[in-house]
Design a protein around this motif. Structure first.
Motif, short mmCIF file in Angstrom:
data_model
loop_
_atom_site.label_atom_id
_atom_site.label_comp_id
_atom_site.label_asym_id
_atom_site.label_seq_id
_atom_site.Cartn_x
_atom_site.Cartn_y
_atom_site.Cartn_z
N PRO A 53 40.35 47.37 37.09
CA PRO A 53 41.56 46.88 37.75
C PRO A 53 41.33 45.48 38.34
O PRO A 53 40.24 45.18 38.85
CB PRO A 53 41.82 47.91 38.85
N VAL A 54 42.34 44.64 38.26
CA VAL A 54 42.26 43.27 38.78
C VAL A 54 43.33 43.09 39.85
O VAL A 54 44.49 43.46 39.66
CB VAL A 54 42.47 42.23 37.65
N TYR A 55 42.89 42.53 40.99
CA TYR A 55 43.81 42.25 42.11
C TYR A 55 43.87 40.73 42.29
O TYR A 55 42.98 40.12 42.86
CB TYR A 55 43.31 42.94 43.39
N SER A 56 44.91 40.13 41.76
CA SER A 56 45.01 38.67 41.74
C SER A 56 45.22 38.09 43.13
O SER A 56 45.97 38.64 43.95
CB SER A 56 46.17 38.24 40.83
N GLY A 57 44.53 36.97 43.39
CA GLY A 57 44.76 36.20 44.60
C GLY A 57 44.13 36.73 45.86
O GLY A 57 44.38 36.21 46.95
N LEU A 58 43.31 37.78 45.77
CA LEU A 58 42.69 38.36 46.96
C LEU A 58 41.27 37.85 47.14
O LEU A 58 40.63 37.39 46.20
CB LEU A 58 42.67 39.89 46.86
N THR A 59 40.79 37.94 48.37
CA THR A 59 39.40 37.61 48.65
C THR A 59 38.51 38.76 48.21
O THR A 59 38.99 39.85 47.89
CB THR A 59 39.18 37.35 50.14
#
Length: 510
Positions: A227-233
């Motif tokens: 899973p990819v969580y875009s824009g997070l640290t």
């Protein structure tokens, strides 16, 4: 004009009416066949639009009308020229200024078809080791399955990537694009975010990552889907994973070496291939020693050399060795296989005639292995010109684009002899040219101008050379007849560019 270049009064003519291609201004033109016609004028005046965009394009269109629609798809067709009519136009062959193909498998030998003859020479007249079966001609080519070294696939080199080639600056973090070999824009960002999901720290200098982590990122063949969580640290990504939040999307990881190699091997984009090639290191393949062939063809010798060594000779040396071999084998033909002598004589004489043409065109310094992407447009055009001279065609128009480009002034006479041979064989030559010596040698001059672009596109003069002196608007006239030479100005050098120990192609420690 010299007596040899005087036109026969019964010469037939090509008649052009209403040519409007590019910047041509509805021009009419009558030019002779069976003659050397040179199109002159400043760059951008419209001479190429007339010679190539109109005359050659129309000749090609007429030829393609005679072939099936299916076969036409195999041709790189030019657009239909904007013209009212052309009468008396023979079939045409264009020899244009263009770079060689991007494939390193295309070489001087393949363009001139001399390689085919040499492979036959080695197959039928080579010296075999005791007890070895005959090796057929196609097995002497690295471009065939029968001949190519199975380990390097006929390339002669092996490509590899290293940590330093892929990560040139290890003081940068992954987020700061330390992995230079990775794709740019969104795809590179995608791979960095996948690494965050996998728990890799993308915010510390590359060199501070554990070696096992660096090796996995660079060299793994695994392709985990995560899973990819875009824009997070990094911290936010770990929280999202712990809470099993809905991801932005599922992403597939690709190791850096895998990405570079697959892109180089499979991409249809030459720009992409060129980009990833910067991160690849090449070395001679040790199995075939860079000779690209299987052991069987490499064991066959001619003049004491295998075929790979033979190809390394320049054309002039190649010619000398074949000539010496012909003389020595003919003198001792009773002591050797008579069939081998006969093959050597037939193939050898054909080779000598082809090589002599290339030497006369000032190309004796090239070797057959030289890849066509490294040739200048002028060199490639003269190679094709040499092949046409040997083909003995007649009754066609050869359309050439500045064949003197890149030619040493001392070799201009050789080029003129080659053009005269084509004309003497019953052909017409339409040549776009700036070189004064070639223009003066022409039977007929077509001067286009007076300026470039919108200021050009007119026929200022069409006729034998002496008449051009009376055309005041012609820029070409000034250089041919030494008009207004006092108006020349020279710029003074403001600095120097120094090159040291340059070795490339035929340059030797310059």
């Amino acid at each position: 004009m010299s007596e040899k270049s005087t036109l026969h009064p019964d010469s037939s003519f090509v008649k052009v009416r209403g040519a409007k291609e590019n910047n041509l201004k509805n021009v009419d033109l009558v030019i002779p066949r069976d003659a050397l016609v040179v199109f002159t004028g400043v760059s951008g005046s419209g001479k190429s639009s007339l010679a190539f965009g109109t005359l050659y394009a129309e000749a090609q269109r007429r030829y393609l009308e005679s072939v099936s629609p299916y076969a036409r798809r195999l041709f790189n067709q030019m657009s239909i020229p904007q013209i009212d009519s052309i009468d008396g136009l023979p079939p045409a062959i264009a020899l244009q200024q263009q770079r060689g193909g991007t494939s390193t498998r295309s070489s001087v030998g393949s363009v001139t078809t001399i390689s085919n003859l040499i492979r036959m020479l080695y197959s039928r007249a080579g010296d075999y080791p005791a007890g070895q079966s005959i090796v057929y001609a196609e097995s002497f080519s690295p471009n065939t399955p029968e001949g190519a070294c199975p380990e390097c696939h006929g390339l002669g080199v092996v490509y590899e990537v290293t940590e330093h080639s892929m990560v040139p600056d290890d003081s940068l973090s992954i987020r700061e694009k330390a992995i230079a070999a990775w794709p740019t824009a969104w795809q590179g960002q995608n791979l960095r975010e996948i690494l965050m999901t996998l728990g890799y720290n993308v915010d510390i200098p590359w060199r501070d990552l554990p070696k096992k982590d660096r090796d996995w990122i660079l060299f793994t063949d695994e392709q985990p889907v995560v899973p990819v969580y875009s824009g997070l640290t990094m911290a936010q990504v770990q929280q999202a994973l712990a809470r099993k939040m809905e991801p932005s999307y599922m992403g597939t990881f690709t190791g850096v070496r895998r990405y570079v190699m697959q892109t180089f091997a499979n991409s249809q984009s030459q720009a992409m291939k060129k980009r990833v090639s910067k991160f690849m290191l090449s070395a001679q393949w040790p199995v075939c020693h860079g000779k690209r062939l299987r052991p069987e063809p490499l064991s066959v010798k001619f003049a004491g050399m295998d075929i790979a060594e033979f190809y390394q000779l320049n054309i002039k040396n190649l010619r000398d060795i074949i000539s010496s071999s012909l003389k020595s084998k003919s003198a001792n033909q009773n002591k050797v296989n008579p069939e081998k002598v006969l093959v050597l004589q037939r193939i050898g004489q054909d080779l000598l005639s082809r090589l002599d043409v290339l030497i006369d065109l000032g190309l004796g310094y090239l070797n057959l292995e030289r890849s066509t992407p490294t040739l200048s447009p002028g060199e490639l055009q003269r190679l094709r010109l040499g092949t046409q001279i040997h083909s003995n065609l007649f009754g066609v128009v050869y359309v050439l684009d500045e064949p003197s480009a890149g030619l040493h002034p001392a070799d201009t006479q050789s080029l003129l002899r080659a053009l005269d041979r084509l004309k003497a064989a019953g052909n017409s030559l339409f040549v776009v040219e700036h070189e004064v010596e070639i223009i003066r040698h022409a039977d007929w001059i077509v001067d286009v101008g007076p300026g470039a672009g919108e200021k050009g596109g007119e026929i200022l003069y069409s006729g034998p050379l002496p008449g051009l002196e009376k055309i005041d608007k012609s820029v070409t006239r000034r250089y041919l007849f030494n008009v207004d030479q006092n108006q020349k100005s020279e710029r003074q050098a403001k600095g120097w560019l120094r090159l040291r120990d340059v070795s490339r192609n035929n340059l030797k420690h310059v």
